[in-house]
Design a protein around this motif. Structure first.
Motif, PDB file in Angstrom:
ATOM      1  N   THR A 108       0.836  -1.206   0.000  1.00 34.46           N
ATOM      2  CA  THR A 108       0.000   0.000   0.000  1.00 34.46           C
ATOM      3  C   THR A 108       0.868   1.252   0.000  1.00 34.46           C
ATOM      4  OG1 THR A 108      -1.731  -1.152   1.240  1.00 34.46           O
ATOM      5  CG2 THR A 108      -1.810   1.256   1.259  1.00 34.46           C
TER       6      THR A 108
ATOM      7  N   ARG B  44       0.966   4.142  -2.781  1.00 33.12           N
ATOM      8  CA  ARG B  44       0.634   5.518  -2.400  1.00 33.12           C
ATOM      9  C   ARG B  44       1.741   6.479  -2.858  1.00 33.12           C
ATOM     10  NH1 ARG B  44      -3.862   6.330   0.001  1.00 33.12           N
ATOM     11  NH2 ARG B  44      -4.754   4.961   1.593  1.00 33.12           N
TER      12      ARG B  44
ATOM     13  N   ALA C 111      -0.891   9.170  -4.193  1.00 32.30           N
ATOM     14  CA  ALA C 111      -2.307   9.189  -3.789  1.00 32.30           C
ATOM     15  C   ALA C 111      -2.372   8.975  -2.286  1.00 32.30           C
ATOM     16  CB  ALA C 111      -3.089   8.088  -4.522  1.00 32.30           C
TER      17      ALA C 111
ATOM     18  N   VAL D  93      -4.202  10.109   1.781  1.00 32.02           N
ATOM     19  CA  VAL D  93      -5.449  10.469   2.448  1.00 32.02           C
ATOM     20  C   VAL D  93      -5.242  11.620   3.423  1.00 32.02           C
ATOM     21  CG1 VAL D  93      -7.512   9.437   3.442  1.00 32.02           C
ATOM     22  CG2 VAL D  93      -5.682   7.954   2.628  1.00 32.02           C
TER      23      VAL D  93
ATOM     24  N   ARG E  67      -6.076  12.054  -2.971  1.00 36.47           N
ATOM     25  CA  ARG E  67      -7.023  11.439  -3.897  1.00 36.47           C
ATOM     26  C   ARG E  67      -6.948   9.932  -3.759  1.00 36.47           C
ATOM     27  NH1 ARG E  67      -4.379   9.782  -8.513  1.00 36.47           N
ATOM     28  NH2 ARG E  67      -2.141  10.165  -8.528  1.00 36.47           N
ATOM     29  N   THR E  68      -7.939   9.240  -4.270  1.00 31.17           N
ATOM     30  CA  THR E  68      -7.895   7.779  -4.273  1.00 31.17           C
ATOM     31  C   THR E  68      -7.326   7.313  -5.603  1.00 31.17           C
ATOM     32  OG1 THR E  68     -10.135   7.636  -5.140  1.00 31.17           O
ATOM     33  CG2 THR E  68      -9.889   7.561  -2.733  1.00 31.17           C
ATOM     34  N   ASP E  69      -6.692   6.167  -5.565  1.00 31.52           N
ATOM     35  CA  ASP E  69      -6.089   5.580  -6.760  1.00 31.52           C
ATOM     36  C   ASP E  69      -6.537   4.125  -6.839  1.00 31.52           C
ATOM     37  OD1 ASP E  69      -3.648   5.492  -8.829  1.00 31.52           O
ATOM     38  OD2 ASP E  69      -3.576   3.709  -7.551  1.00 31.52           O
TER      39      ASP E  69
ATOM     40  N   GLU F  38      -6.466   1.329  -3.785  1.00 33.16           N
ATOM     41  CA  GLU F  38      -7.711   0.772  -3.242  1.00 33.16           C
ATOM     42  C   GLU F  38      -7.755  -0.749  -3.374  1.00 33.16           C
ATOM     43  OE1 GLU F  38      -9.766   2.709  -1.437  1.00 33.16           O
ATOM     44  OE2 GLU F  38      -8.140   4.115  -1.846  1.00 33.16           O
TER      45      GLU F  38
ATOM     46  N   ARG G  57      -5.666  -2.236  -0.657  1.00 32.09           N
ATOM     47  CA  ARG G  57      -6.363  -2.094   0.618  1.00 32.09           C
ATOM     48  C   ARG G  57      -7.493  -3.111   0.755  1.00 32.09           C
ATOM     49  NH1 ARG G  57      -8.893   2.958   1.557  1.00 32.09           N
ATOM     50  NH2 ARG G  57      -8.837   2.369   3.745  1.00 32.09           N
TER      51      ARG G  57
END
Lengths: 159, 159, 159
Positions: free
Chosen positions: C38, C42, C47, C49, C68-70, C74, C77
């Motif tokens: 992860t 990131r 990307a 949080v 942003r989310t990628d 995700e 995760r």
């Protein structure tokens, strides 16, 4: 019968196991605290997920506006999930480590650093502290678990 | 060698440990059931996250519309995460509690109330029941784990 | 005192318990690896949080675009959460199973299939492989845990 019970409850007489029990209980209670902090922020920020949780704020549109995300709530939830991801391996590997017969002083060093790092991690996440504070405390806890896993695998290895 | 094996497997002869094993297996199976319920709702509501999961519905735009969130799926997922957050501390602290030599009747009381509360919590979340049903069942389980942690720390304390 | 310590650390001499310790350490390390993957995604996908995690990219709007989310982040995760949901029951039920006195060969069969299935599941999720690859590996691990729970309940049953 009584003899069996006495024998198995004596695991708690082992000093390394007692240290494991103490630190595991503390760090799991710390993780459980995250639920209370989430509840606190949900109520004070009025930010809920389940429609039934907002029923006391009235019916219909007046209650619907409380079905929303809040940055503080989401932050605590991320800290909680990070706890799960890191404390679960500590509890599992730590138990095996405690049973692998390490020196008490070495075991205490592992447990103390891990639990200290996770408590710091929570403060770093919630305040929040500037990076790399949170990242480093995460890495310290991660390394402690890794070190215990190394000893478990060296001692128990049977594939 | 055989003697050692016999000695360690006898932990399961301890009645408190047998009770712990029974209730832990039941509540972990209950938690595992949440995966099946999630899968059931994903398939019946046609709501998926991974593109490769919708490939059987056809290619391109026709399959893309099934990459969406569904309120029922999200509800089960929240119940599942709540289980993880609460059952993990029960399993960890409960093991230490079972090894701390409590009375069988006291231990059974703790285990029964916790597992009963978590089963009720799942129904309260999925039906859903009006609050404070779900909140109270969560608090009951939480308090049981807290009570066990108190005994573990009192018995094992070695910091 | 020394005698007590010796007695309890001998659990690690039980061959079934050693096999449990080995496979549990391996599968928990595999789960911990998800955190590193992860972090890798990131950083490479930029990307994040938490606002404090993007501070090194500059202040204000220039850093905000990295909150942003990628899809890749995700995906990892989801794999990590799926690990938690499935590996926690394995670790808890597997411990009770190892203490229930199974044959070493039967226990090894359970542990090997579970850990193999979870490693395959991670590859199936991250590559990703077409379904039903990931679904089947999930079901195999699930069934192994279920089989161990059945033996635990049969051996320990005390409600």
């Amino acid at each position: 019968e009584g003899g069996e019970m006495a024998k198995s409850t004596q695991l708690i007489d082992n000093e390394v196991f007692r240290a494991y029990a103490t630190y595991t209980a503390i760090v799991l209670l710390k993780m459980m605290l995250m639920s209370l902090i989430t509840a606190y922020f949900r109520i004070t920020r009025k930010a809920f997920v389940n429609p039934e949780d907002t029923a006391s704020f009235g019916k219909g549109e007046s209650a619907k506006k409380f079905l929303r995300t809040d940055p503080d709530v989401e932050r605590v939830r991320r800290g909680h999930l990070n706890d799960l991801e890191n404390i679960v391996p500590f509890v599992g590997i730590g138990l095996l480590y405690a049973l692998s017969g390490p020196e008490l002083s070495t075991a205490l060093l592992h447990f103390r650093i891990f639990v200290g790092a996770r408590i710091f991690h929570t403060f770093a996440y919630l305040i929040p502290l500037p990076q790399p504070g949170r990242g480093l405390s995460w890495a310290v806890g991660y390394s402690v678990t890794f070190s215990m896993a190394y000893r478990v695998l060296k001692t128990a290895w049977l594939l």
